[in-house]
Write a protein that holds these residues in place. Sequence first.
Motif, PDB file in Angstrom:
ATOM      1  N   VAL A  27       0.828  -1.208   0.000  1.00 48.16           N
ATOM      2  CA  VAL A  27       0.000   0.000   0.000  1.00 48.16           C
ATOM      3  C   VAL A  27       0.860   1.255   0.000  1.00 48.16           C
ATOM      4  O   VAL A  27       0.628   2.178  -0.796  1.00 48.16           O
ATOM      5  CB  VAL A  27      -0.955   0.012   1.216  1.00 48.16           C
ATOM      6  CG1 VAL A  27      -1.733   1.319   1.270  1.00 48.16           C
ATOM      7  CG2 VAL A  27      -1.906  -1.173   1.155  1.00 48.16           C
ATOM      8  N   ALA A  28       1.855   1.306   0.889  1.00 39.83           N
ATOM      9  CA  ALA A  28       2.681   2.514   0.993  1.00 39.83           C
ATOM     10  C   ALA A  28       3.422   2.846  -0.307  1.00 39.83           C
ATOM     11  O   ALA A  28       3.430   4.022  -0.715  1.00 39.83           O
ATOM     12  CB  ALA A  28       3.661   2.377   2.156  1.00 39.83           C
ATOM     13  N   PRO A  29       4.073   1.895  -1.006  1.00 37.76           N
ATOM     14  CA  PRO A  29       4.788   2.259  -2.243  1.00 37.76           C
ATOM     15  C   PRO A  29       3.926   2.930  -3.301  1.00 37.76           C
ATOM     16  O   PRO A  29       4.346   3.947  -3.877  1.00 37.76           O
ATOM     17  CB  PRO A  29       5.348   0.908  -2.725  1.00 37.76           C
ATOM     18  CG  PRO A  29       5.526   0.116  -1.479  1.00 37.76           C
ATOM     19  CD  PRO A  29       4.356   0.489  -0.618  1.00 37.76           C
ATOM     20  N   PRO A  30       2.709   2.416  -3.611  1.00 30.37           N
ATOM     21  CA  PRO A  30       1.868   3.153  -4.569  1.00 30.37           C
ATOM     22  C   PRO A  30       1.488   4.549  -4.071  1.00 30.37           C
ATOM     23  O   PRO A  30       1.373   5.482  -4.883  1.00 30.37           O
ATOM     24  CB  PRO A  30       0.618   2.262  -4.699  1.00 30.37           C
ATOM     25  CG  PRO A  30       1.075   0.907  -4.314  1.00 30.37           C
ATOM     26  CD  PRO A  30       2.096   1.119  -3.256  1.00 30.37           C
ATOM     27  N   VAL A  31       1.304   4.701  -2.752  1.00 29.52           N
ATOM     28  CA  VAL A  31       1.005   6.025  -2.200  1.00 29.52           C
ATOM     29  C   VAL A  31       2.193   6.954  -2.417  1.00 29.52           C
ATOM     30  O   VAL A  31       2.031   8.122  -2.784  1.00 29.52           O
ATOM     31  CB  VAL A  31       0.659   5.920  -0.701  1.00 29.52           C
ATOM     32  CG1 VAL A  31       0.551   7.316  -0.076  1.00 29.52           C
ATOM     33  CG2 VAL A  31      -0.642   5.147  -0.501  1.00 29.52           C
ATOM     34  N   PHE A  32       3.408   6.436  -2.208  1.00 26.69           N
ATOM     35  CA  PHE A  32       4.614   7.240  -2.454  1.00 26.69           C
ATOM     36  C   PHE A  32       4.651   7.720  -3.903  1.00 26.69           C
ATOM     37  O   PHE A  32       4.943   8.890  -4.181  1.00 26.69           O
ATOM     38  CB  PHE A  32       5.873   6.429  -2.158  1.00 26.69           C
ATOM     39  CG  PHE A  32       6.010   5.987  -0.724  1.00 26.69           C
ATOM     40  CD1 PHE A  32       5.409   6.697   0.300  1.00 26.69           C
ATOM     41  CD2 PHE A  32       6.750   4.857  -0.398  1.00 26.69           C
ATOM     42  CE1 PHE A  32       5.545   6.300   1.623  1.00 26.69           C
ATOM     43  CE2 PHE A  32       6.888   4.449   0.913  1.00 26.69           C
ATOM     44  CZ  PHE A  32       6.285   5.165   1.934  1.00 26.69           C
TER      45      PHE A  32
END
Length: 550
Positions: A536-541
Amino acid sequence: MGKIAKDQPDAGLKSLNHYSNRLPLWRYWPRQKLLPLIRYETPYLAWVQEKVRTPALDSYFAFTANLGTHTFFMVFLPFLFWCGHNSLGRGYDWTPHRENTRDTDKTNNLFFIRLVHILAAGVFFSGFIKDLLCLPRPLSPPLQRITMSGSAALEYGFPSTHSTNAVSVAVYAIALLNAPDSTVNPQTNLVLQVVTYLYVISIVLGRLYCGMHGMLDCVVGSTLGALIGYAQYSLGPAFDDYILSSSWVEILAIPIVILILVRIHPEPADDCPCFDDSVAFAGVTLGIDVGSWYFTQSSLAWSEPLPGTIPYRYESLGLVKTVIRLIVGVLCIFAWREVTKPTLLRILPPVFRSLEKLGLLLPRRFFKTASQYTTVPSNLKDHDVLPSFSEIPSIITTIRHPRRRAVSIGPQSEADAYETLAYREKRRRESQSGGSRDSPVGGETKPNGAPILSRKATTLDQYEHMMGTGSPNSAMVDIDANILRSSPLPPPQYEPSRSDEKDVFSQIKKPRVRYDVEVVTKLVVYAGIPWVVINVAPPVFEFIGLGVPY
């Protein structure tokens, strides 16, 4: 289920047969064989603690104990993932055009991703043994317990999870540093090894110094940790190969095995929170393995230096964006837990009541079943692996004021109370029969009645007399204050009244009521945390401009 927990404070007269009634013979027998060893070493530990305690050492060992907890690692591991150290750590390079090269981050990758597996195994299996044998911590008094954690004393003592965590990490780290393909230069290698040895020695000796564990707890915990660290070093690459090469059907074996392990976790004889940590890390293992498998197949993942690497390059982002990236990632984790946990606690009780009517639930002792409550309180005080928003201020205060620590004297848990009462009853019976106590300092006799050792009474005898005499007491002590020295106490009365026994139970810190839906909730929430970190965090980044080009 709820009635058992409620009536326990009135069960003081069952101090000797409490465990024989609660445990099957195959668990009760080894417990009774190991318990005398814990009692035997207690006066010696108290004597050493009295001789070596200083304000500086109190603060040092109380503070460094935090570095041996799984909470410490869980707080910092996501940072390593988001900074490119999230690979499953191959023992070789997967990219054909680089098969003759070695990346200097490979050792880091090997260490950081497998650290989760090491910690999960250490927490789960040490907790498994704790609940299996239900062995208490060394008695207080005579020991004084020095800790910055309010929940540690609620758990059984054997084996030491701190020792397991520290030694497993150290064994794995030393094995990597001494590996033939290590790319760390000799000077750095030497420094890292010295730091590793200092770390593990501080943690293990600190458990003895702080009165939280005995030698038996630390030796067995360290042995378990060494086995886990060695197993991870030897079998880790093969397990990683399985994860990345599995089909979606094959990867289902991981959640099945984890659910089986959670189900067979032993039922404790007392209300011990060991099971909570075991479930949490079972969830973490499930999330990181399935999450890594899923992320490796995504278009966002980098294949270099190793498959499944989260995109990151410091040269492209710089310090400010890197810090913002970490903050955003942490907010994603907290958002997941703050939303998912109350949602599950709200929707699961009706489901559990329906399953209970069908006879499909196998409730655990000390967990209230769904038919016994209507709603789950929203302000539950958790025994969590990862701190919540509400706990952040207290954590900051602890970091800003490391000179503060709690010195506790007396029983602090149900296991402590039952052991205190059992020890009093043991001495009473020995006194009535005219037999000698199994004191570790003199008075022992051979089978024919001849004395094994005859010498003058020492302070060790006084510590032995203190065992089982204390009332719960806790005080916050500043590093500059005088250390509370143990003072010789008179031998206890051998016939404690029922009111005395009630008093012991009434003053201990009782675990809160736990609900059956919390097991599934904790498993889902903690399985979701590594999933958020990895998927989840990488696509948000990328979406907010904190990603990097390939």
